[in-house]
Write an enzyme that holds these catalytic residues in place. Structure first.
Site, PDB file in Angstrom:
ATOM      1  N   GLU A  70       0.827  -1.216   0.000  1.00 35.50           N
ATOM      2  CA  GLU A  70       0.000   0.000   0.000  1.00 35.50           C
ATOM      3  C   GLU A  70       0.860   1.265   0.000  1.00 35.50           C
ATOM      4  O   GLU A  70       0.372   2.344   0.299  1.00 35.50           O
ATOM      5  CB  GLU A  70      -0.949  -0.012   1.207  1.00 35.50           C
ATOM      6  CG  GLU A  70      -1.959  -1.145   1.104  1.00 35.50           C
ATOM      7  CD  GLU A  70      -2.993  -1.153   2.216  1.00 35.50           C
ATOM      8  OE1 GLU A  70      -2.719  -0.619   3.306  1.00 35.50           O
ATOM      9  OE2 GLU A  70      -4.080  -1.693   1.983  1.00 35.50           O
ATOM     10  N   GLU A  97      -7.464  -0.401  14.515  1.00 34.88           N
ATOM     11  CA  GLU A  97      -8.215  -1.290  13.624  1.00 34.88           C
ATOM     12  C   GLU A  97      -7.819  -2.746  13.885  1.00 34.88           C
ATOM     13  O   GLU A  97      -6.631  -3.055  13.981  1.00 34.88           O
ATOM     14  CB  GLU A  97      -7.891  -0.899  12.172  1.00 34.88           C
ATOM     15  CG  GLU A  97      -8.577  -1.740  11.126  1.00 34.88           C
ATOM     16  CD  GLU A  97      -8.214  -1.277   9.714  1.00 34.88           C
ATOM     17  OE1 GLU A  97      -7.774  -0.123   9.542  1.00 34.88           O
ATOM     18  OE2 GLU A  97      -8.369  -2.086   8.793  1.00 34.88           O
ATOM     19  N   LYS A 128     -15.315  -1.729   3.364  1.00 35.75           N
ATOM     20  CA  LYS A 128     -14.669  -2.174   2.123  1.00 35.75           C
ATOM     21  C   LYS A 128     -15.762  -2.818   1.282  1.00 35.75           C
ATOM     22  O   LYS A 128     -16.284  -3.891   1.654  1.00 35.75           O
ATOM     23  CB  LYS A 128     -13.599  -3.215   2.427  1.00 35.75           C
ATOM     24  CG  LYS A 128     -12.335  -2.690   3.112  1.00 35.75           C
ATOM     25  CD  LYS A 128     -11.478  -3.863   3.568  1.00 35.75           C
ATOM     26  CE  LYS A 128     -10.069  -3.448   3.937  1.00 35.75           C
ATOM     27  NZ  LYS A 128      -9.341  -4.548   4.650  1.00 35.75           N
TER      28      LYS A 128
HETATM   29  P1  PGA Z   1      -6.367  -5.972   2.685  1.00 39.22           P
HETATM   30  O1  PGA Z   1      -6.076  -4.976   3.888  1.00 39.22           O
HETATM   31  O2  PGA Z   1      -5.056  -6.639   2.388  1.00 39.22           O
HETATM   32  O3  PGA Z   1      -7.349  -6.954   3.261  1.00 39.22           O
HETATM   33  O4  PGA Z   1      -6.924  -5.204   1.542  1.00 39.22           O
HETATM   34  C1  PGA Z   1      -6.216  -3.616   3.750  1.00 39.22           C
HETATM   35  C2  PGA Z   1      -6.207  -2.960   5.101  1.00 39.22           C
HETATM   36  O5  PGA Z   1      -7.046  -3.251   5.946  1.00 39.22           O
HETATM   37  O6  PGA Z   1      -5.324  -2.120   5.294  1.00 39.22           O
HETATM   38 ZN    ZN Z   2      -7.396  -3.738   8.078  1.00 35.66          ZN
END
Ligand code: PGA
Ligand code: ZN
Length: 442
Positions: free
Chosen positions: A209, A287, A339
């Site tokens: 990311e 989170e 999401k």
């Molecule tokens: P993911 O995680 O790999 O499940 O897309 C994203 C996140 O929660 O930062």
């Molecule tokens: Zn997450």
């Protein structure tokens, strides 16, 4: 009423070089709109089911040709020629056609592609910008731009697992506009790069990311280094920047314990640790601080830190209205990570966001670690009045597509940035009675 005249689908590549889908939706009157589907890595067990080919001779079995065939075969045959006044009508038809709770027959990736492409086509048919269309779908009005939480340091599944926890994020709390917020974050990112180079003698390479991911000795070092980077850039932690943390703890837990950087912790010890971290660092959002399978411990985390900090459920809630409804009743979280592909249609995600909002929860709209250059998420987060948006870092163009779209919305519509999070906002609202539609397993 818009009439669906054709559906198209092709396999494309996401930001990790893995296959995903792009779907085109044609409406009568010559409208054709496309949408691209994201995909996670640290996925929740209760997420809807992505259909992958399983043919290991292509893309290690992760191909999406079967999902494309769902769109251009069964879904196209069933929907072509039908008129859909609202998003909900289309999404209801898709769910009914699939017939499974987790959308495993036609594929949640195929279904979401159709759902999103229809949102865009519907917006064009009604001559409204996409953020307005998303707002109308959810019965809302765009009032602000969500405040960004921006990935600075990465670990866990997004960075080869050098430390257990997944992200430490910057939350610009002083900036008055999105463009100022991003400029401030870029300064901190530059000083973080210098820390990586000098302290870790490492090149400033980035994770899935876009977060920096040197060999931190342990997860807490990510927090310490974030404070250093904020200070080195000339800002004051707690005044100019708060921190958010995504532990993604389901991914370093077994049925009874957590394995955090070599330490073995019980759920109660995790709650202790998070209480300690949130007192010693200016953290406003935690989170997946506990694992998805430790639902019974989430209320104790809320009791411990929930008056000061957002207790944000990602894998734990999976954007699933049924799970969210139960967590509201149990007092097991106070914030939703939303999401869209976890639940698989735009309408069900809107319902999930609406439930959270009704309970007085805070909503962070989130991208996935496997993303595309499509920018619909920015419009969705604005249309749905997201309090925060979580896209990733300020590097990597699949992330920038969304930030740059938000900047465009800021410029074009003069939308203000959402106010910074204040804990008082969490405490004043009564728990509503909640319908819990059983849309997914668990
Ligand atoms: P993911 O995680 O790999 O499940 O897309 C994203 C996140 O929660 O930062
Ligand atoms: Zn997450």
């Amino acid at each position: 009423m818009p009439t669906l005249t054709n559906l198209l689908a092709l396999e494309i590549l996401d930001s990790r070089g893995r296959p995903t889908l792009q779907v085109g939706c044609e409406l009568a009157g010559g409208i054709l709109a496309w949408a691209q589907v994201p995909s996670g890595a640290s996925t929740g067990a209760a997420e809807c089911h992505e259909l992958r080919d399983g043919d290991t001779s292509r893309h290690g079995g992760k191909g999406c040709l079967r999902a494309c065939a769902s769109v251009t075969g069964e879904i196209r045959a069933a929907l072509t020629g039908r008129s859909f006044e609202k998003q909900d009508d289309l999404d209801g038809a898709l769910c009914a056609l699939d017939g499974t709770a987790e959308k495993s027959r036609l594929g949640a990736n195929a279904i979401l592609g159709v759902s999103l492409a229809f949102s865009r086509a519907w917006a064009r048919w009604h001559h409204v910008p996409l953020h307005e269309a998303f707002a109308q779908i959810a019965g809302l009005h765009p009032v602000h731009l969500p405040r960004p939480t921006i990935n600075l340091f990465s670990g866990g599944k997004h960075a080869g697992g050098q430390v257990s926890i997944q992200d430490v994020l910057l939350l610009p709390i002083r900036a008055a506009t999105l463009s100022d917020a991003l400029a401030d974050v870029c300064r901190v990112y530059e000083s973080a790069k210098r820390i990586v180079e000098t302290q870790y003698r490492s090149r400033p390479l980035v994770a899935d990311e876009g977060g920096l991911a040197p060999d931190f000795p342990d997860s807490e070092s990510m927090l310490k280094d974030a404070l250093l980077a904020i200070g080195d850039a000339g800002f004051e932690p707690g005044r100019d920047f708060a921190l958010a943390v995504d532990l993604a703890s389901s991914h370093f837990a077994d049925p009874s314990h957590y394995f955090l950087d070599g330490r073995r912790l019980s759920p109660a010890e995790m709650v202790e640790l998070l209480d300690d971290w949130t007192r010693r660092y200016p953290i406003v959002s935690v989170e997946d601080g506990l694992a998805e399978h430790h639902g019974e411990f989430w209320p104790s985390l809320v009791n411990r830190i929930g008056a000061r900090v957002l207790v944000l459920g990602d894998d734990f809630l999976c954007t699933n209205p049924g799970r969210i409804g139960r967590a509201i009743v149990d007092g097991a979280a106070n914030a939703l990570l939303l999401k869209v592909n976890q639940i698989g249609t735009v309408s069900q995600a809107a319902l999930a966001g609406g439930l959270a909002r009704q309970a007085g929860w805070h909503v962070t709209v989130s991208a996935r670690s496997g993303e595309t250059e499509d920018d619909w998420l920015a419009d969705l987060a604005v249309g749905w009045q997201g309090d925060h948006i979580k896209i990733g870092s300020i590097t990597r163009s699949e992330r920038l597509a969304k930030y740059n779209r938000l900047l465009t919305l800021e410029r074009q519509y003069g939308l203000p940035l959402a106010p910074p999070f204040r804990p008082e906002a969490l405490q004043s609202r009564p728990i509503p009675s909640v319908k819990t539609p059983g849309t997914n397993k668990k």
